[in-house]
Write an enzyme that holds these catalytic residues in place. Structure first.
Site, mmCIF file in Angstrom:
data_model
loop_
_atom_site.group_PDB
_atom_site.id
_atom_site.type_symbol
_atom_site.label_atom_id
_atom_site.label_comp_id
_atom_site.label_asym_id
_atom_site.label_seq_id
_atom_site.Cartn_x
_atom_site.Cartn_y
_atom_site.Cartn_z
ATOM 1 N N GLU A 1 48.545 37.856 63.199
ATOM 2 C CA GLU A 1 47.167 38.042 63.483
ATOM 3 C C GLU A 1 47.174 37.755 65.244
ATOM 4 O O GLU A 1 46.287 38.447 65.608
ATOM 5 C CB GLU A 1 46.341 37.181 62.940
ATOM 6 C CG GLU A 1 45.695 37.698 60.961
ATOM 7 C CD GLU A 1 45.437 36.117 61.128
ATOM 8 O OE1 GLU A 1 44.910 36.345 59.784
ATOM 9 O OE2 GLU A 1 44.399 34.635 61.566
ATOM 10 N N HIS B 1 42.226 44.990 53.028
ATOM 11 C CA HIS B 1 42.912 44.552 51.718
ATOM 12 C C HIS B 1 41.455 44.672 50.523
ATOM 13 O O HIS B 1 41.510 46.162 50.413
ATOM 14 C CB HIS B 1 42.761 43.278 52.277
ATOM 15 C CG HIS B 1 42.976 42.614 50.133
ATOM 16 N ND1 HIS B 1 44.009 43.422 49.270
ATOM 17 C CD2 HIS B 1 42.547 42.123 49.171
ATOM 18 C CE1 HIS B 1 44.489 42.685 48.025
ATOM 19 N NE2 HIS B 1 43.393 41.639 48.084
ATOM 20 N N ASP C 1 21.974 37.467 36.963
ATOM 21 C CA ASP C 1 20.516 37.917 37.821
ATOM 22 C C ASP C 1 20.935 36.548 38.475
ATOM 23 O O ASP C 1 19.980 36.855 39.553
ATOM 24 C CB ASP C 1 19.900 37.168 35.866
ATOM 25 C CG ASP C 1 18.873 37.700 34.912
ATOM 26 O OD1 ASP C 1 19.212 39.212 35.469
ATOM 27 O OD2 ASP C 1 19.299 37.724 33.956
ATOM 28 N N GLU D 1 37.573 34.452 57.663
ATOM 29 C CA GLU D 1 37.540 33.115 56.764
ATOM 30 C C GLU D 1 36.745 33.181 56.043
ATOM 31 O O GLU D 1 37.174 32.805 55.408
ATOM 32 C CB GLU D 1 38.842 32.566 57.491
ATOM 33 C CG GLU D 1 39.537 32.521 58.114
ATOM 34 C CD GLU D 1 40.741 32.103 59.608
ATOM 35 O OE1 GLU D 1 40.259 30.596 58.880
ATOM 36 O OE2 GLU D 1 41.632 32.080 60.023
HETATM 37 C C1 HEM Z 1 48.774 37.005 48.617
HETATM 38 C C2 HEM Z 1 48.222 37.552 47.509
HETATM 39 C C3 HEM Z 1 46.578 37.846 47.585
HETATM 40 C C4 HEM Z 1 45.794 37.721 48.734
HETATM 41 C C5 HEM Z 1 46.219 36.079 49.702
HETATM 42 C C6 HEM Z 1 44.358 38.006 48.170
HETATM 43 C C7 HEM Z 1 43.438 37.519 48.985
HETATM 44 C C8 HEM Z 1 41.982 38.512 48.986
HETATM 45 C C9 HEM Z 1 41.062 37.315 49.508
HETATM 46 C C10 HEM Z 1 41.076 37.097 50.951
HETATM 47 C C11 HEM Z 1 39.680 38.894 49.465
HETATM 48 C C12 HEM Z 1 38.463 38.332 49.471
HETATM 49 C C13 HEM Z 1 37.430 37.116 48.704
HETATM 50 C C14 HEM Z 1 36.652 37.788 47.893
HETATM 51 O O1 HEM Z 1 35.777 39.406 47.880
HETATM 52 O O2 HEM Z 1 36.767 37.969 46.308
HETATM 53 C C15 HEM Z 1 41.065 39.257 48.180
HETATM 54 C C16 HEM Z 1 39.752 39.774 47.613
HETATM 55 C C17 HEM Z 1 40.049 41.008 46.663
HETATM 56 N N1 HEM Z 1 41.457 40.986 46.305
HETATM 57 FE FE1 HEM Z 1 42.826 40.082 46.925
HETATM 58 N N2 HEM Z 1 44.680 38.885 47.471
HETATM 59 C C18 HEM Z 1 45.749 39.303 46.918
HETATM 60 C C19 HEM Z 1 46.351 39.403 46.177
HETATM 61 C C20 HEM Z 1 45.312 40.884 45.345
HETATM 62 C C21 HEM Z 1 46.311 41.674 44.348
HETATM 63 C C22 HEM Z 1 47.234 41.379 43.801
HETATM 64 C C23 HEM Z 1 45.501 42.414 43.804
HETATM 65 C C24 HEM Z 1 44.841 43.537 42.920
HETATM 66 C C25 HEM Z 1 46.161 44.160 42.939
HETATM 67 C C26 HEM Z 1 44.214 42.221 44.143
HETATM 68 C C27 HEM Z 1 42.849 42.861 44.650
HETATM 69 C C28 HEM Z 1 41.252 42.397 44.969
HETATM 70 C C29 HEM Z 1 40.510 42.366 44.406
HETATM 71 C C30 HEM Z 1 39.716 43.744 43.583
HETATM 72 C C31 HEM Z 1 39.069 41.889 46.064
HETATM 73 C C32 HEM Z 1 37.774 42.186 45.732
HETATM 74 C C33 HEM Z 1 37.222 42.953 46.916
HETATM 75 C C34 HEM Z 1 35.440 43.543 46.313
HETATM 76 O O3 HEM Z 1 35.633 43.349 45.732
HETATM 77 O O4 HEM Z 1 36.009 43.620 47.859
HETATM 78 N N3 HEM Z 1 43.947 41.006 45.521
HETATM 79 N N4 HEM Z 1 41.512 38.983 48.050
#
Ligand code: HEM
Length: 462
Positions: A262, A325, A208, A288
């Site tokens: 970058e 990512h 909500d 960022e």
């Molecule tokens: C040092 C390693 C990592 C960095 C720097 C990183 C960084 C980020 C950033 C900046 C975001 C965007 C913020 C957000 O939407 O909440 C994000 C989202 C996400 N990350 Fe990572 N991440 C890392 C590792 C991982 C790993 C290992 C996984 C899974 C195998 C993962 C899965 C996700 C998922 C599922 C999201 C949400 C995406 C969405 O719903 O749009 N991340 N990550």
């Protein structure tokens, strides 16, 4: 009164009925919603055979005194909202399959959990355990997560608990987590990007609130059934005793390397001045400050950080490349499989940054201030099926060069593959002119394990 099946099939309203209250009282906190504390301690234990009775007694006692139930976590959240009183020590207790074996208890049966993280190394393209930090090479039986907003309180509690566990366990590894925030008070990771914004939401009140934050047409629905993270606990008290599989990975970040890449990418694409920010945004999928790059070519939409978006407006990956990512790890539909099926791969992320640096992202560090090692993310996530959730995301999406379409390349942030192909990057945001550039290798696994967060009644019975 809803049946257990009905409870599992949807998000929950914690105020509605006795069954849900019973479930929450026996479930560890941090699973349905992050504990939210800024400081953490993580201890990894190898239980000694000769002192097992002492270990069992201590675990029971720790469950009684400290392990924070979801019910208590939510009550403290209410107190904070009403009276601004911050919560006290938060604690989780986790066991590995080897830990269950050592304690002589029936273990939850997820095959990936039973085999442990090292067994998945080859399929995840992880560095060999011989290259991990020493403690993580050893057999781990249990782990504790302690969290507090008051760092000195946390130190005091952690020191006491450390002395207690040393009586029956070797503490093979220990970590300190510390949340970093940007100027808008949003949590950021070491590359400087807002993190933790997009999460599956399991509580009706959170769903909500999300609709209030971003009113209008729902383009991306963050709600999730609790069965995405909960599984019955074989050792619990009854049919309302649940636990969750917990993945822990210590991921070191080469911040200097990432920021140089970058810059090189910006050069390659001819991005100048403020446009240079677009290079990183196309690697991460957000600027960022959290602005999704699929929405616009500059940052600035950060209050609230948007999460109600999808990629329908960008079917060719010309605004947010397919390899970015967040597009890799949550494609938000349009990948050829029914969206309901795709949504079953979601994980509840609970990570926190670790490591000291002379200047944090909020201090606008110069290149020479950036660390290339000893800082990173203590990546943590909860799920009900490790193979279909964490492993699926890492292996089938992030590491897979042909996902979502042939020739996409790996995820520039977390993709792991020997000698990966270049990714293709739009030269102009939204236009179909692309250039090749290789962006990878700035996140390294230093150790980790698969755990289960047992119900509190199971811990009290050990
Ligand atoms: C040092 C390693 C990592 C960095 C720097 C990183 C960084 C980020 C950033 C900046 C975001 C965007 C913020 C957000 O939407 O909440 C994000 C989202 C996400 N990350 Fe990572 N991440 C890392 C590792 C991982 C790993 C290992 C996984 C899974 C195998 C993962 C899965 C996700 C998922 C599922 C999201 C949400 C995406 C969405 O719903 O749009 N991340 N990550």
């Amino acid at each position: 009164m809803p049946t257990v099946q009905e409870i599992l099939a949807g998000p929950i309203d914690r105020h509605t009925n006795a069954n849900i209250a019973t479930l929450l009282a026996d479930l560890q906190g941090n699973i349905l919603k992050g504990h939210g504390r800024d400081h953490t301690v993580h201890l990894f234990l190898n239980l000694r055979l000769d002192t097992l009775p002492a270990a069992k007694k201590w675990i029971k006692d720790f469950a009684d005194r400290h392990v924070t139930s979801a019910q208590k976590q939510f009550a403290e959240m209410d107190d904070f909202r009403k009276f601004r009183i911050i919560g006290g020590l938060f604690a989780n207790f986790f066991l590995t399959a080897k830990g269950y074996e050592k304690l002589g208890l029936p273990a939850p049966q997820d095959p990936k959990f039973v085999a442990g993280m090292k067994a998945s190394g080859a399929i995840l393209a992880d560095p060999a355990p011989g290259d991990w930090e020493e403690g993580y090479r050893r057999e781990i039986h249990a782990s504790l997560l302690l969290a507090h907003d008051d760092e000195s309180e946390l130190n005091r509690e952690a020191r006491r608990i450390l002395q207690e566990v040393r009586r029956f366990a070797d503490v093979v590894a220990g970590e300190r987590g510390k949340a970093m925030r940007n100027k808008n008070c949003e949590t950021v990771e070491h590359f400087g990007y807002v993190d933790g914004r997009s999460q599956p939401l399991f509580l009706k009140e959170d769903i909500d609130k999300e609709h209030e934050k971003e009113p209008g047409t729902v383009l991306y629905d963050p709600s999730a059934p609790v069965e995405l993270v909960l599984v019955p606990d074989p050792n619990g008290d009854g049919n309302l005793s649940f636990g969750s599989y917990f993945v822990f990975r210590k991921l070191e970040q080469d911040v200097l390397g990432f920021k140089k890449a970058e810059e090189q990418l910006a050069d390659e694409l001819g991005l100048k001045g403020p446009d240079e920010e677009l290079a990183g945004a196309m690697a991460v999928g957000r600027f960022e400050d959290g602005t999704p790059v699929v929405l616009q070519k500059t940052d600035g939409v950060a209050d609230p950080v948007p999460n109600n978006f999808n990629y329908k407006v960008d079917p060719g990956g010309l605004r947010c490349p397919f390899h970015a990512h967040i597009r890799k790890v949550n494609p938000r539909g349009g990948t050829g499989v029914p969206e309901e099926q795709e949504r079953k791969h979601r994980i509840a992320r609970r990570g926190i940054t670790y490591g000291e640096r002379c200047k944090e992202p909020k201090d606008d560090p110069a290149m020479e201030d950036l660390p290339s090692k000893d800082v990173g993310l203590l990546f943590m996530c909860f799920q009900s099926n490790i193979e279909n959730q964490f492993e699926f995301i890492q292996k089938q999406w992030a590491n897979e060069e042909d996902f979502p379409s042939p020739g996409t390349g790996i995820d520039p942030v977390i993709g792991q593959r020997h000698n990966p192909m270049d990714q293709r990057w739009p030269v102009v945001w939204g236009r179909n002119v692309k250039r090749s550039f290789s962006f990878h290798g700035f996140v390294t696994l230093k150790g980790g394990e698969y755990f289960f967060a047992p119900s509190i009644s199971a811990l009290k019975k050990i």
